[in-house]
Write a protein that holds these residues in place. Structure first.
Motif, PDB file in Angstrom:
ATOM      1  N   GLN A   1       0.864  -1.171   0.000  1.00  0.00           N
ATOM      2  CA  GLN A   1       0.000   0.000   0.000  1.00  0.00           C
ATOM      3  C   GLN A   1       0.906   1.228   0.000  1.00  0.00           C
ATOM      4  OE1 GLN A   1      -3.568  -0.401  -0.053  1.00  0.00           O
ATOM      5  NE2 GLN A   1      -2.721  -2.414  -0.566  1.00  0.00           N
ATOM      6  N   MET A   2       0.668   2.125  -0.936  1.00  0.00           N
ATOM      7  CA  MET A   2       1.579   3.234  -1.161  1.00  0.00           C
ATOM      8  C   MET A   2       0.999   4.557  -0.654  1.00  0.00           C
ATOM      9  SD  MET A   2       3.883   1.404  -2.655  1.00  0.00           S
ATOM     10  CE  MET A   2       5.062   2.665  -3.215  1.00  0.00           C
TER      11      MET A   2
ATOM     12  N   LEU B   1       2.942   0.567   9.306  1.00  0.00           N
ATOM     13  CA  LEU B   1       4.118   1.284   9.751  1.00  0.00           C
ATOM     14  C   LEU B   1       3.715   2.336  10.771  1.00  0.00           C
ATOM     15  CD1 LEU B   1       7.131   1.863   9.365  1.00  0.00           C
ATOM     16  CD2 LEU B   1       6.539   3.237   7.369  1.00  0.00           C
ATOM     17  N   GLU B   2       4.308   2.287  11.956  1.00  0.00           N
ATOM     18  CA  GLU B   2       4.027   3.240  13.020  1.00  0.00           C
ATOM     19  C   GLU B   2       4.995   4.428  12.952  1.00  0.00           C
ATOM     20  OE1 GLU B   2       1.201   2.774  15.187  1.00  0.00           O
ATOM     21  OE2 GLU B   2       0.956   1.539  13.421  1.00  0.00           O
TER      22      GLU B   2
ATOM     23  N   PRO C   1       7.666   8.209   6.839  1.00  0.00           N
ATOM     24  CA  PRO C   1       7.044   9.117   5.855  1.00  0.00           C
ATOM     25  C   PRO C   1       5.555   8.851   5.642  1.00  0.00           C
ATOM     26  CG  PRO C   1       8.215   7.377   4.705  1.00  0.00           C
ATOM     27  CD  PRO C   1       8.459   7.143   6.173  1.00  0.00           C
ATOM     28  N   LYS C   2       4.750   9.138   6.660  1.00  0.00           N
ATOM     29  CA  LYS C   2       3.291   9.026   6.535  1.00  0.00           C
ATOM     30  C   LYS C   2       2.674  10.375   6.881  1.00  0.00           C
ATOM     31  CE  LYS C   2       1.027   5.318   7.842  1.00  0.00           C
ATOM     32  NZ  LYS C   2       0.517   4.152   8.606  1.00  0.00           N
ATOM     33  N   GLY C   3       1.754  10.820   6.041  1.00  0.00           N
ATOM     34  CA  GLY C   3       1.200  12.158   6.170  1.00  0.00           C
ATOM     35  C   GLY C   3       0.514  12.429   7.489  1.00  0.00           C
ATOM     36  N   ARG C   4      -0.244  11.479   8.002  1.00  0.00           N
ATOM     37  CA  ARG C   4      -0.985  11.724   9.237  1.00  0.00           C
ATOM     38  C   ARG C   4      -0.043  11.931  10.414  1.00  0.00           C
ATOM     39  NH1 ARG C   4      -4.765   6.837  10.915  1.00  0.00           N
ATOM     40  NH2 ARG C   4      -4.751   7.854  12.928  1.00  0.00           N
TER      41      ARG C   4
ATOM     42  N   ASN D   1       6.150   5.949  -1.459  1.00  0.00           N
ATOM     43  CA  ASN D   1       6.588   5.149  -0.316  1.00  0.00           C
ATOM     44  C   ASN D   1       5.604   4.032  -0.002  1.00  0.00           C
ATOM     45  OD1 ASN D   1       8.883   6.821   0.245  1.00  0.00           O
ATOM     46  ND2 ASN D   1       7.513   8.313   1.196  1.00  0.00           N
ATOM     47  N   VAL D   2       6.111   2.827   0.204  1.00  0.00           N
ATOM     48  CA  VAL D   2       5.277   1.743   0.713  1.00  0.00           C
ATOM     49  C   VAL D   2       5.166   1.942   2.218  1.00  0.00           C
ATOM     50  CG1 VAL D   2       7.290   0.181   0.805  1.00  0.00           C
ATOM     51  CG2 VAL D   2       4.979  -0.756   0.933  1.00  0.00           C
TER      52      VAL D   2
END
Length: 455
Positions: A74-75, A92-93, A151-154, A79-80
């Motif tokens: 899931q991208m 991913l945390e 690298p996750k937006g939230r 980035n996965v």
């Protein structure tokens, strides 16, 4: 921590739809399932450093390696950031912790098999790229500055907002790990009884699973430091929810509570839009500053529910959130505890009888004290959690035995509680055992934990 919810984007026209959404979780007992989630810390086997996202020994390499087992990436942009298979996921945390959000399974034998399979996959890939994983409630060695940011937006939105609401929100995000179980209810009345019973007993789970006595290589004065940091993370969205025990509690009252919790974000077209501190009620009126004129849909509501963090959380099921992460046998013991207490009517009645006369003040004091004294914490009536836990485990054992869910050898689910029974009999939590090692054979050096307690 969940990723964005998926599903039909039905626009919300009234609060009644939100109540109906919660009510839609009601299921007949034959359809009740067990969903287990657990997080773990990744580390470089050679340097004992936390894992960056990029690089040959990074989280990205880990997620790519796991795809050999049939996981679909899931991208988020390039980035996965998660893997999915048959409706469950590896995600991913914020600080690189890896979480398995398992399938909704029928029995604990399946749950423990799922845990074993997942950890075997993680070990296979990890050995190849020089990575290990550790089950604890709190990072034992690394500072917050040493912990990479994923690298996750939230998480960017939460990282900016958290320090405005409490002292420990960033520690919660980047340096904590938990194991939790998600369980079903049959009706509003069943939900209420399960919610109240499990919320009152959550500090008992905190004590039994206490496994986070170190911060930055030294004892921190707590047995469950993970539980401690939740006491000053964000008062709007955490805690023991006294209103759950009030007369008239209902799906509607929980919806009202959730509506009054400030938002974090809105997810649109693969992008997180910062709505931190803004009101979902305003969103329903088309007056959200982040998206003026736009109204929410049920996916937005589902996403908002994932940003609430009380000790027990309701979505269309109940999530038990009071336990530290730990070794793999305890990943099976946590769902065993709550399934035994909540999925058999006689066990649920007996568990409720233990706590039904506790006051809100008594429940709160228990929640606060348990982080330091765990099994030796005094419960209402003058006993200790250790004493009460003996009764709790007897009730859970009876509940599991009554379920009669047998494996291929004809064995029921009761043995999954053995790790907890040993804890109660010895009077030593996992944290106590770690501290004995630290002050004894480890000679005040935290590094052996990465070898002796890795999966």
């Amino acid at each position: 921590m969940s990723g964005p919810a998926q599903g039909k984007a039905t626009e919300i026209a009234s609060k009644a739809q939100l109540i109906e959404f919660m009510e839609s979780g009601c299921k007949p007992k034959t359809d009740w399932r067990i969903g287990t989630e657990h997080e773990k810390f990744g580390f470089n086997l050679e340097t004992l450093e936390p894992l960056p996202y990029e690089g040959p020994s990074g989280i990205k390499a880990m997620l790519e390696g796991l795809q050999r087992f049939g996981w679909e990436p899931q991208m988020e942009g390039d980035n996965v950031i998660a893997l999915t298979m048959r409706g469950y996921s590896v995600s991913l945390e914020p600080g690189g912790q890896l979480e398995l959000s398992g399938e909704a399974l029928e029995n604990l034998h399946q749950t423990c098999s799922e845990v074993h399979t997942h950890l075997a996959q993680v070990r296979e890939v990890g050995d190849e790229i020089g990575v290990g994983f550790l089950g604890l409630g709190f990072s034992p060695k690394w500072t917050r500055e040493e912990t990479p940011i994923m690298p996750k937006g939230r998480y960017g939105i939460m990282r900016e907002y958290m320090p405005k609401r409490g002292q420990h929100g960033l520690d919660m995000m980047f340096r904590s790990c938990t194991v939790q179980v998600n369980l079903d209810f049959g009706s509003e009345a069943d939900m209420i009884k399960k919610f109240r019973t499990s919320l009152a007993l959550q500090p008992i789970a905190t004590a039994l699973f206490a496994n986070s006595p170190f911060t930055e290589g030294k004892p921190n004065g707590h047995l469950s430091h993970r539980s401690y940091i939740w006491t000053d993370t964000d008062p709007d969205r955490t805690g023991m929810l006294p209103f759950v025990f009030e007369d008239g509690f209902s799906f509607e009252q929980y919806v009202d509570y959730a509506l009054d919790v400030p938002m974090y974000f809105v997810y649109r077209d693969g992008r997180y839009i910062d709505a931190s501190g803004q009101s979902f009620r305003d969103f329903m009126e088309g007056r959200l500053p982040a998206l003026p004129g736009e109204r929410p849909n049920l996916v937005d509501w589902d996403n908002h529910l994932t940003t609430l963090f009380p000790e027990v959380r309701m979505k269309r099921f109940l999530e038990m959130r009071g336990a530290d992460g730990g070794p793999w046998r305890r990943l099976c013991a946590l769902p065993a505890l709550w399934v035994g207490l909540l999925y058999d009517d006689a066990a649920l009645d007996a568990a409720w009888d233990l706590v039904k006369n506790w006051t809100a003040e008594e429940r709160q004091k228990l929640r606060e004290d348990v982080v330091t004294t765990a099994l030796q914490t005094e419960v209402p009536g003058g006993r200790t959690i250790q004493d009460l836990s003996k009764e709790v485990l007897e009730i859970a054992s009876a509940g599991l035995k009554a379920r009669k869910r047998l494996d291929s050898f004809g064995e029921d689910e009761v043995h999954f509680l053995n790790a907890l029974k040993n804890t109660v009999e010895s009077g030593k939590t996992p944290a106590d055992e770690l501290l004995e090692c630290y002050h004894g054979k480890w000679n005040g050096n935290i590094d052996p934990i990465f070898k002796e307690y890795a999966y």
